[in-house]
Every structure is written in structure tokens, then in C-alpha cells.
Design a protein around this motif. Structure first.
Motif, PDB file in Angstrom:
ATOM      1  N   ASP A 108       0.811  -1.229   0.000  1.00  0.00           N
ATOM      2  CA  ASP A 108       0.000   0.000   0.000  1.00  0.00           C
ATOM      3  C   ASP A 108       0.839   1.271   0.000  1.00  0.00           C
ATOM      4  OD1 ASP A 108       1.000  -0.097   2.538  1.00  0.00           O
ATOM      5  OD2 ASP A 108      -0.935  -0.239   3.555  1.00  0.00           O
ATOM      6  N   ASP A 109       2.157   1.155  -0.204  1.00  0.00           N
ATOM      7  CA  ASP A 109       3.054   2.313  -0.269  1.00  0.00           C
ATOM      8  C   ASP A 109       3.550   2.450  -1.708  1.00  0.00           C
ATOM      9  OD1 ASP A 109       5.128   4.141  -0.207  1.00  0.00           O
ATOM     10  OD2 ASP A 109       5.985   3.400   1.671  1.00  0.00           O
ATOM     11  N   PRO A 110       2.951   3.346  -2.513  1.00  0.00           N
ATOM     12  CA  PRO A 110       3.331   3.453  -3.928  1.00  0.00           C
ATOM     13  C   PRO A 110       4.808   3.780  -4.135  1.00  0.00           C
ATOM     14  CG  PRO A 110       1.271   4.618  -3.509  1.00  0.00           C
ATOM     15  CD  PRO A 110       1.829   4.247  -2.174  1.00  0.00           C
ATOM     16  N   ALA A 111       5.380   4.636  -3.284  1.00  0.00           N
ATOM     17  CA  ALA A 111       6.786   5.006  -3.457  1.00  0.00           C
ATOM     18  C   ALA A 111       7.694   3.799  -3.222  1.00  0.00           C
ATOM     19  CB  ALA A 111       7.150   6.138  -2.506  1.00  0.00           C
ATOM     20  N   PHE A 112       7.391   3.021  -2.178  1.00  0.00           N
ATOM     21  CA  PHE A 112       8.192   1.823  -1.923  1.00  0.00           C
ATOM     22  C   PHE A 112       8.058   0.835  -3.074  1.00  0.00           C
ATOM     23  CE2 PHE A 112       7.910  -2.631  -0.595  1.00  0.00           C
ATOM     24  CZ  PHE A 112       9.236  -2.854  -0.263  1.00  0.00           C
ATOM     25  N   TYR A 113       6.835   0.650  -3.552  1.00  0.00           N
ATOM     26  CA  TYR A 113       6.650  -0.332  -4.622  1.00  0.00           C
ATOM     27  C   TYR A 113       7.382   0.097  -5.891  1.00  0.00           C
ATOM     28  CZ  TYR A 113       4.626  -4.014  -7.383  1.00  0.00           C
ATOM     29  OH  TYR A 113       4.480  -5.125  -8.175  1.00  0.00           O
TER      30      TYR A 113
END
Length: 450
Positions: A108-113
Motif C-alpha cells: 500500500d506504499d506506492p513510493a516503496f513499490y
């Protein structure tokens, strides 16, 4: 439905040819030639040799397709997880490997993904992914002449992959280029080739974005032409409902399933489950959408989640040396009764359990469909040998301990339902696990003459 030909499975590997009728006629197994007490492994090998499957002419598939990046864990260099947040991904992968469980992490973390996708961009190889993508490409390769696939928000690369494999993408919008939301990271890890059991099997761990470019719903334009999309499809294989988030969306999905059923009375729908760790989303799926389908498919992890969501005792999953065939059968019976569907298919390590509401016109044909599905999965998994679980006779007797004696090998009639417990061929050594469940479930569903 039309009988499959010997060439229908040829693109899936020669190992599936034995399940196809050369003459185009489905014939029943002569049960007198395969007595129940002749030795279970011998009986099942004969049944596998004689099994015949039939394919429909038209299949409708939706709603999730993406790019899978398949990464072999053994091939990763040191420091592969050294990017920001990579340790969390590594720990989740290690947990999956310890449990030998097919798990998926919805990030649920777009930056991490975005960082994770970039970190593994140079590793592994890409192919069509998502349950709808895998199933549609598999069914087209198996010989279904017309496979239609509706994927809202499909990217340009996915659409091209589907078209090259003989699938017709139906989303009328111009596909955008792929971004990280269209890519899933699939980590494959091997098993212990000297031990054929659930505790040491090969498996995979998936990291995917929690948000998807498109919801598994028809837009207004598609709804207006829904009859032309569905007719003359007699089978509909659906997935991707984990991307719905609100009660309104699940009610809309329910209404759209009903509309498809109204559009064509011969249309039979199947929903393939995934591992959903969000309790509210899972509750809305099990209460609003699954009961509307004719058929539901799941693995042992998903069965446990469904039962828990329904307030029932979950079936213990394989892993950590634990394998409970009678518990899995009882779990499948409970889920079938609670959901009220016509058909429920549990595919687990070395076994398929199929629960059918009565009446069922051709139980031997349903059994043949399960065996064709196992052969198709073996072809996808690779490997040099096809085996059954050791002591398969004891496992089958144990699994069916609460059922009356079989009316045919693997087929039990308890007066309310027909229960099929079929040993699944295993490929040794397994070279690929991603997509095996979708291959098994889609094959068994479209070939089941119900």
C-alpha cells in the motif's frame, strides 16, 4: 462444448495429450477394467490414461491482467534487497519460504513499490500475469477457439501479449503504456526434490500494488453492449475482485454478474479467489459476490480465509509438516454449503476436491476435467517426471473418511452433493509454480460438463 483434439493441448506440452480424445468422442471409463481394490495408484494411472476432456467454443475472461516479473530466488545476487525498505520485502519472502505457502503481499506504499520494481528490473523475465491474463492465454493455447478477455485499465504491453497468444482484449479504451502498477514481482523458490510432500514443496511469493489501474467492473459503454460481449460464451472465468474496496462497488459487481446470467441462460460463471488479508474486503467478497457465481475456485490458504470470514472453522493449511486431507474436504463441504454455489473447487498440493450440488449429469466427466487440469499444470510446471503423492491410497481413504463409499473411483454421493476427490499428478522437479492454480482451476471449470 466441443471435444478437444489431440492437437488442442500440443502447445502446452506432450504430457497433456493423453487427456484428449483423438476421435472427438467423450467415452466413459470402463470401471470394470479399473476395480476399486486393484491398487489405488494403478487405478488412477489407468484413469488418467483414459480421461477425456471437452472444450467450449467461447470463453469470457475478466478482469485482471498484468506483467509478471518472474524472479528465481536462487539466482538473486547478494545485496538484491539493499534498496530502501528492501529488508521488509526480504522478511516477507523468507516467511513464505519457511511456510512453503503461496502468499501475496499487497503493497500500500506506492513510493516503496516503485523502488522495488526498479530494483528488480534487471532480474528474471517477464510474461503475462494476473489470474485473467494467465487463464485466458492458457485457455487459448489449450485450444479454445474464441477467448475474450475484458481487463479495465489494461496497459499496452499486456494487450499486445494477449493478442499475440490468440486472446481478444475487449476493453474499448486506448491502452496506456505500462507503469509500475502494471508489474507484479513473483519470487519463485524451489523445494526439496528428495521429499515429495507439502512441507517441502516449491512455491512462490508475490509482491503487487494494492491499487490497480482498473476496477474489475464494466463501464457504462460495456454494460450497454453486455449481451454482445457474453453471447455465445458458455463459460466465464472471473477474478480481480480484491481491488474493490467499498460496499457500493461489491454490490455493483454482484449486479453485473446477475446481468451476465440474464443475458445468456447457458452462461456459467466462475470466480477464482486470491489471498485477501483485508477482513472487510474479504467479508464483502464472500457475502456479496461469491454466492452469485455458479462456481468458486480456491487453494487451501484461500479456503481457510473464506471459512474464517463466514464464521466457520478454517481448514488447516499445508505447511510446517501439516497436511490434513479430511480437514480440507470438510472445509470444502462447509464452504460450498455456506456460499450456496453450484460448484466449489479446492486445488491443493497433490489433490483436487470438487463439491457439486445435485443433480449432476456426468460426474465422470467432471473427474476427467480435474485430471485434464492436473496434466495442464504439469506441462506448465515443467519437470521430467509425472508422479502421484506417495501412499496416495491412504491419503484418499483418509480424505474421504466422513463420506459414504465411492460410487466410482474418486466420486462420492452423500445424498445432497457429489464430492470428487482426485489425486493430482505432480511434476518433478518443479521448475515453475506461478500460475499453476489458475491453470488448474480454469481448465477444470471450462471442461466440466455441468
Amino acid at each position: 462444448m466441443r471435444p478437444t483434439s489431440s492437437s488442442s493441448f500440443s502447445r502446452g506440452g506432450s504430457s497433456t495429450n493423453a487427456s484428449i480424445s483423438r476421435c472427438g468422442v467423450t467415452r466413459k471409463v470402463n470401471e470394470r477394467e479399473t476395480p476399486l481394490h486393484a491398487g489405488e495408484e494403478q487405478t488412477w494411472r489407468i484413469l488418467y490414461e483414459r480421461a477425456r476432456a471437452r472444450l467450449p467454443e467461447y470463453v469470457f475472461v475478466g478482469f485482471n491482467a498484468n506483467i509478471d516479473r518472474i524472479i528465481r530466488v536462487d539466482d538473486l545476487p547478494p545485496g538484491a534487497f539493499s534498496f530502501q525498505g528492501g529488508n521488509l520485502l526480504r522478511r516477507k519472502l523468507e516467511t513464505s519460504m519457511e511456510r512453503r505457502a503461496a502468499q501475496e503481499w499487497f503493497v500500500d506504499d506506492p513510493a516503496f513499490y516503485r523502488r522495488a520494481v526498479a530494483a528488480f528490473d534487471a532480474h528474471g523475465q517477464t510474461e503475462i500475469g494476473g489470474q485473467a491474463g494467465i487463464a485466458s492465454v492458457h485457455l487459448a493455447g489449450m485450444g479454445v477457439p474464441h477467448v475474450r478477455c475484458f481487463v479495465p485499465g489494461i496497459c499496452r504491453e499486456c494487450a499486445t501479449m494477449l493478442q499475440k497468444r490468440g486472446v481478444v482484449p475487449l476493453d474499448g479504451t486506448a491502452p496506456p503504456p505500462c507503469d509500475e502498477r502494471h508489474t507484479h514481482l513473483v519470487f519463485e523458490y524451489g523445494g526439496d526434490e528428495k521429499r515429495i510432500d507439502a512441507a517441502r514443496r516449491a512455491n512462490r511469493f508475490i509482491a503487487s500494488p494494492k491499487t490497480h489501474p482498473g476496477k474489475p467492473l464494466f463501464d457504462a459503454h460495456a454494460l450497454a453492449r453486455l449481451p454482445s460481449l457474453v453471447i455465445p460464451c458458455t463459460r466465464g472465468f472471473f477474478s480481480g475482485y480484491q481491488y474493490l474496496t467499498t460496499e457500493e462497488e461489491f454490490l455493483e459487481a454482484r449486479n453485473q454478474l446477475r446481468a451476465m446470467h440474464r443475458a445468456f441462460s447457458s452462461f456459467r460463471s466462475h470466480i477464482e479467489c486470491v489471498t485477501i488479508d483485508h477482513e472487510e474486503v474479504l467479508a464483502m467478497l464472500t457475502r456479496r459476490v461469491l454466492p452469485e457465481a455458479h462456481s468458486v475456485g480456491c487453494n487451501e490458504q484461500e479456503l481457510g480465509l473464506i471459512l474464517t470470514s463466514l464464521g466457520r472453522e478454517p481448514a488447516p493449511p499445508p505447511g510446517g509438516g501439516h497436511f490434513d486431507p479430511p480437514g480440507l474436504v470438510e472445509g470444502a463441504l462447509t464452504a460450498h454449503r455456506s456460499l450456496g454455489v453450484q460448484r466449489l473447487h479446492l486445488h491443493t498440493y497433490g489433490l483436487s476436491v470438487l463439491v457439486h450440488s445435485l443433480p449432476i449429469s456426468h460426474p465422470a466427466g467432471a473427474r476427467d476435467a480435474l485430471m485434464a487440469a492436473a496434466r495442464a499444470a504439469c506441462a506448465r510446471a515443467g519437470g521430467d517426471r509425472r508422479i502421484l503423492l506417495p501412499r496416495i491410497g491412504d491419503i484418499l481413504r483418509n480424505a474421504a473418511e466422513s463420506l459414504p463409499p465411492p460410487v466410482l473411483p474418486g466420486i462420492y454421493d452423500d445424498g445432497e452433493r457429489m464430492v470428487l476427490i482426485v489425486p493430482a499428478l505432480l511434476s518433478v522437479p518443479v521448475r515453475k509454480t506461478a500460475g499453476l492454480g489458475d491453470t488448474i482451476s480454469s481448465t477444470a471449470f471450462v471442461c466440466d460438463p455441468f
